[in-house]
Structures are given as structure tokens and as C-alpha cells.
Design an enzyme around this catalytic site. Sequence first.
Site, mmCIF file in Angstrom:
data_model
loop_
_atom_site.group_PDB
_atom_site.id
_atom_site.type_symbol
_atom_site.label_atom_id
_atom_site.label_comp_id
_atom_site.label_asym_id
_atom_site.label_seq_id
_atom_site.Cartn_x
_atom_site.Cartn_y
_atom_site.Cartn_z
ATOM 1 N N ASP A 159 -30.276 -30.601 35.018
ATOM 2 C CA ASP A 159 -28.931 -31.133 34.743
ATOM 3 C C ASP A 159 -28.447 -30.618 33.391
ATOM 4 O O ASP A 159 -27.286 -30.255 33.225
ATOM 5 C CB ASP A 159 -28.934 -32.669 34.731
ATOM 6 C CG ASP A 159 -28.544 -33.260 36.084
ATOM 7 O OD1 ASP A 159 -28.926 -32.664 37.105
ATOM 8 O OD2 ASP A 159 -27.867 -34.309 36.111
ATOM 9 N N LYS A 204 -45.812 -31.808 28.290
ATOM 10 C CA LYS A 204 -45.926 -32.681 27.113
ATOM 11 C C LYS A 204 -47.423 -32.871 26.877
ATOM 12 O O LYS A 204 -47.947 -33.993 26.860
ATOM 13 C CB LYS A 204 -45.186 -34.001 27.414
ATOM 14 C CG LYS A 204 -44.979 -34.912 26.234
ATOM 15 C CD LYS A 204 -43.944 -34.422 25.247
ATOM 16 C CE LYS A 204 -43.885 -35.368 24.053
ATOM 17 N NZ LYS A 204 -43.135 -34.818 22.914
ATOM 18 N N TYR A 242 -42.172 -39.890 40.233
ATOM 19 C CA TYR A 242 -41.282 -40.457 41.255
ATOM 20 C C TYR A 242 -42.074 -40.997 42.454
ATOM 21 O O TYR A 242 -41.543 -41.763 43.255
ATOM 22 C CB TYR A 242 -40.276 -39.412 41.756
ATOM 23 C CG TYR A 242 -39.240 -38.983 40.727
ATOM 24 C CD1 TYR A 242 -39.177 -39.588 39.480
ATOM 25 C CD2 TYR A 242 -38.331 -37.988 41.008
ATOM 26 C CE1 TYR A 242 -38.237 -39.201 38.532
ATOM 27 C CE2 TYR A 242 -37.381 -37.590 40.071
ATOM 28 C CZ TYR A 242 -37.348 -38.192 38.832
ATOM 29 O OH TYR A 242 -36.405 -37.795 37.911
ATOM 30 N N ASP A 282 -36.163 -32.276 36.806
ATOM 31 C CA ASP A 282 -34.959 -32.992 37.206
ATOM 32 C C ASP A 282 -34.002 -33.070 36.018
ATOM 33 O O ASP A 282 -32.817 -32.726 36.100
ATOM 34 C CB ASP A 282 -35.364 -34.402 37.680
ATOM 35 C CG ASP A 282 -34.242 -35.112 38.413
ATOM 36 O OD1 ASP A 282 -33.176 -34.507 38.607
ATOM 37 O OD2 ASP A 282 -34.425 -36.289 38.780
ATOM 38 N N ASP A 291 -39.658 -31.561 24.884
ATOM 39 C CA ASP A 291 -38.625 -31.874 23.882
ATOM 40 C C ASP A 291 -38.096 -30.586 23.258
ATOM 41 O O ASP A 291 -36.892 -30.404 23.081
ATOM 42 C CB ASP A 291 -39.117 -32.865 22.820
ATOM 43 C CG ASP A 291 -40.612 -32.802 22.562
ATOM 44 O OD1 ASP A 291 -41.276 -31.908 23.113
ATOM 45 O OD2 ASP A 291 -41.121 -33.631 21.785
#
Length: 352
Positions: free
Chosen positions: A246, A186, A140, A242, A218
Site C-alpha cells: 500500500d 524484523k 493473519y 500487505d 522499518d
Amino acid sequence: MESYNIAILSGDGIGKEIMQEAVKILDLFSSDVRLEYNEYLIGGAGIDATNNPLPDETLRACKASNAVLLGAIGGEKWNNLERHLRPEKGLLNLRKELGVYANIRPIKVYNATLESSPIKKEIIQDVDFVIVRELISGIYFGEPRAKEMDRAYNTMFYTRDEIYRVTKYAFELAQKRNKKLCCVDKANVLETSQLWREVVDSVAKQYSDVAVEFLYVDNASMQLILNPKQFDVMLCENLFGDILSDEASVIGGSIGLLASASIGDSVALFEPIHGSAPDIAGKNIANPIAMILSTSMMFSHLGEVEIAKKIELAVNKVLECGYRTRDLATNKDEAISCSQMGDLIVKFIKEL
Ligand SMILES: NC(=O)c1ccc[n+]([C@@H]2O[C@H](COP(=O)([O-])OP(=O)(O)OC[C@H]3O[C@@H](n4cnc5c(N)ncnc54)[C@H](O)[C@@H]3O)[C@@H](O)[C@H]2O)c1
């Protein structure tokens, strides 16, 4: 009597509605502790008034406060502005300016709302873990970044120090909890993740009582739904944290229940994990509990643990008594409004 200066940033969309309910809680405790709170603009509201998603006055006030309470920012109206002028930039800049590198997101399932989750009861009952998300670096913020005519790119960038400070925070938290830490990455594909693993491995040596595991993001996204009880502290870089938080909100039945604290070396920031929910804004139907629990996290951080506990107990009680906003209600006709939920929580606090 202790005295605290709180900067209130309602922001946009449902941010304004849920913040009104948090302010009712502040009003209530104003006789127990000396609270001074003033409202400042951020996000779309800041753009409309000053052409700046983080007006100078807001940043100055936040830096001078003991804590910042934030609702949510963003909305369709500002979506076509240039990146540096968008509401999201105001929030990203605020987090960066306050240096709040560790975002703490508790994921706890209430017995009373088990039936609100689409996931089977036996999978989610007693789930209680915390996502620690790195908040002020990663993709970000990384440079270079650009959107050109026929190509676009972003940079996922981390320094060893940035990883170290949030990792240390996560280990200390794990030590106070069930002594399990899962680092999500990852590392089979990304060099940044390989550096994360190196740092986490080296910090782990100082916390030999904490069991450490690594999961690829994943797989982690699948494990969150298959067996969320396996987690205690989940440590994530910014983007993965992030997205996964959710996803984790589905476990508890609604994103409107999930609070967060963003901690750095000075002023801390407290906000729900959700956004400004333009689809329900202005209707007085949003769930204010995430905002109210963020207020509880703020009191706890300020050392006012009794106040924080009272807020949590009242939230528990309101749910046990069967009150539901629309997001949680199985029968939507019986749902109560955002302001009714706030009033009931205030009532239950008074009865404690
Ligand atoms: N921290 C923040 O302020 C933040 C975080 C995420 C998104 N955003 C911004 O918010 C805007 C909307 O984004 P989005 O729709 O992807 O995410 P969102 O979190 O605003 O909404 C996602 C879904 O959850 C529901 N929801 C969210 N909070 C709720 C609550 N308290 N009660 C009941 N239902 C709730 C919404 O109605 C919507 O259906 C965008 O402009 C985005 O950039 C801001």
C-alpha cells in the site's frame, strides 16, 4: 483454439464497478480464445445471500476453474460480525483453499502519471520492482489468536517449508529480472524473521547470480520513499508485504493502478491490491486500471502473452493520452468515470 474457464468474483463496494470493466476486456478477447466466465459470490455479497463469506458453490467453482478474477471485498455493513463471518475471512479462506502462497505485486511507474505522485519526479522515474508477498501463512492465519475482555493476541507463525516455497519463487523471478533480491524482515526482534533469514540464505546458494540483501521492515518502509529505484524483487512475509505494498502504491500515484497475481501449485487468483473503497463505491469514479491489469496478469499466466501485452499497451496509451480517473487527476473536474476508462481501454486495444 485454447479454452479457459474463469471464475469471476466481483465482491463488494467498487469491486462490482471495476469488474464490469474487466469483463468488457474478457468480452473483447472472446473471439481470440474460448473464454467461459461465470460470476460467483464472495465477501459481504456472500454473507448477504448465504450467510457465508465464501459460499460452497463459489469455492467449488474457483477450484474447477483455470483462473479466478476477484474485485474486492468488505465494507462497513459487515464490520461488526464475528471474525469467521466477516468478508475478509472469505478472501483469506479462498487464498488458503487455493494454496496461492506467492502474491506478486508489480510496482511500475508510468511516465504519464509522474505528476500524480506526491513524491519528486527524479526519485520515482523508471521505478520498476516487484513485491513478492507470502500470502497464506503468518500472523493473519497463526493460532492461537483471541480477543478477550482485557487482552488480545495473534501469532506470527511460519514453517521452514512455507518460507522455502515463496523464497524459491522470488529467486526465480529475480533471475528473470535484474538479479537483485531484498528480503524484508524484523530479524532483530522476531524469531520468525530469523527463520526467514536462514531459509533465504540457504536458498541463495542455489542462485549465486542473484545478489541478496536483508532490510529491517522499518528501514524498508523508509527506503521505499527515499530511493525506490534500488529495488528489483522485494520478498516479504504476509503482514509486512500487505503494508509495504500500500505504501508503494503512492510511488505510482494511486493504489488504483496496482494489480496482483496470487500463484500456488494449481489455480491462480488475480486481484487489485486495493480494497472495496466504500468511500467512493457506487459513484462510478473508481479507477478500474488495477483490475484491468490484473486481468492482463491472468492472461500472461495462462500463456496468452500477446493478449496480456495488448492490455498493457492500451493502459499505457490511455494514460499517455492524458485520461485520468479522479484518483489520478490533478484537475478533478476533468476526471473521467470508471466506465469511461474501461471503454477507452477497450477502444485502444481495438486500435492496436
Ligand atoms: N483484497 C481486498 O479485497 C481488500 C484489501 C484491502 C482492504 N479490503 C477491505 O476494503 C474495505 C476498505 O478498506 P480501506 O479503505 O482500508 O482500503 P481501500 O484500498 O479500499 O481504500 C483505501 C483508499 O484508496 C482509495 N482507492 C482504493 N481503490 C481505489 C481505486 N480503484 N480507485 C480510486 N481510489 C481507490 C479509496 O477510495 C480509499 O481512499 C475494508 O472493508 C477492508 O477490509 C479488502
